[in-house]
Design a protein around this motif. Sequence first.
Motif, short mmCIF file in Angstrom:
data_model
loop_
_atom_site.label_atom_id
_atom_site.label_comp_id
_atom_site.label_asym_id
_atom_site.label_seq_id
_atom_site.Cartn_x
_atom_site.Cartn_y
_atom_site.Cartn_z
N GLY A 74 2.67 -24.65 12.64
CA GLY A 74 3.40 -24.30 13.19
C GLY A 74 4.65 -24.48 12.95
N LEU A 75 5.43 -24.20 11.45
CA LEU A 75 6.61 -23.91 11.55
C LEU A 75 6.74 -22.65 11.88
N ALA A 76 8.16 -21.91 12.41
CA ALA A 76 8.45 -20.77 12.40
C ALA A 76 9.59 -20.95 11.88
N GLN A 77 10.34 -19.87 11.54
CA GLN A 77 11.68 -19.21 11.38
C GLN A 77 12.29 -18.12 12.21
N ASP A 78 13.83 -17.41 12.42
CA ASP A 78 13.93 -16.48 12.63
C ASP A 78 13.90 -16.04 11.27
N ALA A 79 13.78 -14.20 12.04
CA ALA A 79 13.41 -13.55 10.19
C ALA A 79 14.45 -11.61 10.06
N ILE A 80 14.53 -12.01 10.00
CA ILE A 80 15.04 -10.11 9.98
C ILE A 80 13.41 -9.58 9.53
N GLU A 81 13.52 -8.32 10.02
CA GLU A 81 12.42 -8.01 9.88
C GLU A 81 12.55 -6.31 8.99
N VAL A 82 11.41 -6.18 7.81
CA VAL A 82 12.32 -5.29 6.91
C VAL A 82 11.21 -3.70 7.42
N THR A 83 11.54 -2.60 7.57
CA THR A 83 11.55 -1.19 8.08
C THR A 83 11.56 -0.56 6.56
N ASP A 84 10.76 0.89 6.34
CA ASP A 84 10.83 1.11 5.85
C ASP A 84 11.81 2.53 4.85
N ASP A 85 13.28 2.03 6.46
CA ASP A 85 14.33 2.45 6.03
C ASP A 85 15.70 1.56 5.88
N LEU A 86 15.19 0.28 5.82
CA LEU A 86 15.83 -0.64 5.81
C LEU A 86 16.58 -0.59 3.99
N ASN A 87 17.54 -0.73 3.39
CA ASN A 87 17.63 -0.74 2.60
C ASN A 87 18.15 -1.99 1.99
N LEU A 88 17.63 -2.77 0.97
CA LEU A 88 17.64 -4.12 0.92
C LEU A 88 19.15 -4.43 0.00
N TRP A 89 19.76 -3.50 -0.58
CA TRP A 89 20.73 -3.71 -1.54
C TRP A 89 22.11 -3.86 -0.92
N ASP A 90 22.09 -2.76 0.64
CA ASP A 90 23.07 -2.64 1.63
C ASP A 90 22.95 -4.28 2.81
N LEU A 91 22.28 -4.37 2.45
CA LEU A 91 21.57 -6.00 3.58
C LEU A 91 22.54 -7.23 2.71
#
Length: 213
Positions: A74-91
């Motif tokens: 039952g726990l939940a948390q807003d998150a950022i969806e990781v897509t193929d073109d998302l650059n995690l370094w830039d994020l």
Amino acid sequence: MKNDSALATTHSPLPGLGGNGHGARLTFYWGPMDCGKSTLALQMHHNHGRQGRRGLVLTRNDRSLGPKVTTRIGLAQDAIEVTDDLNLWDLAYGKVDYLICDEACFYTVDHIEQLADLVDRAGVDVFAFGLASDFRSRLFPASQRLFELADEVHRLQVEVLCWCGRRGHLNARIVDGEIVRAGEQVVIGDTASHAEVRYQVLCRHHHRSGTLD
């Protein structure tokens, strides 16, 4: 949990806890469905945020089909969806002290390389959570890369049992009451019995034999 945003709005990083280019680690927590991976991810985010650290929660293909980390308790948390073109370094570069990466098994191998760069070059602690293998008992590419690169790898100790009582550690995909062995590597489903596509944790013997009861 008081803070339910994807980005914890906290204070400056504590000395020695990431953000200084020293001591940051890439850690991979893995296990089958129902072993508490997402629950631990949210608990870790909560604990680090309380200590004044700034972090992001990431996910991909959560069971909710939305940009959230959800748990079966039952726990939940807003998150950022990781897509193929998302650059995690830039994020994340220069913005956070740590990343919580749920469902990391579904990331791309490039994403895992970016996470390693954030640890090594930016001092960001990365805590990744995910399955090791798919419904065929083959490693997910991202999980394989995490096993290869992580500073620490932990199998979660919450025991999940096969229907026979043995320890379960392989995830079977079930369609129309039968285990399937072919198809797309990633198909979203859940453990609920009414789901069109569902997954069930089995021991090695019953995963290989295809026996569900």
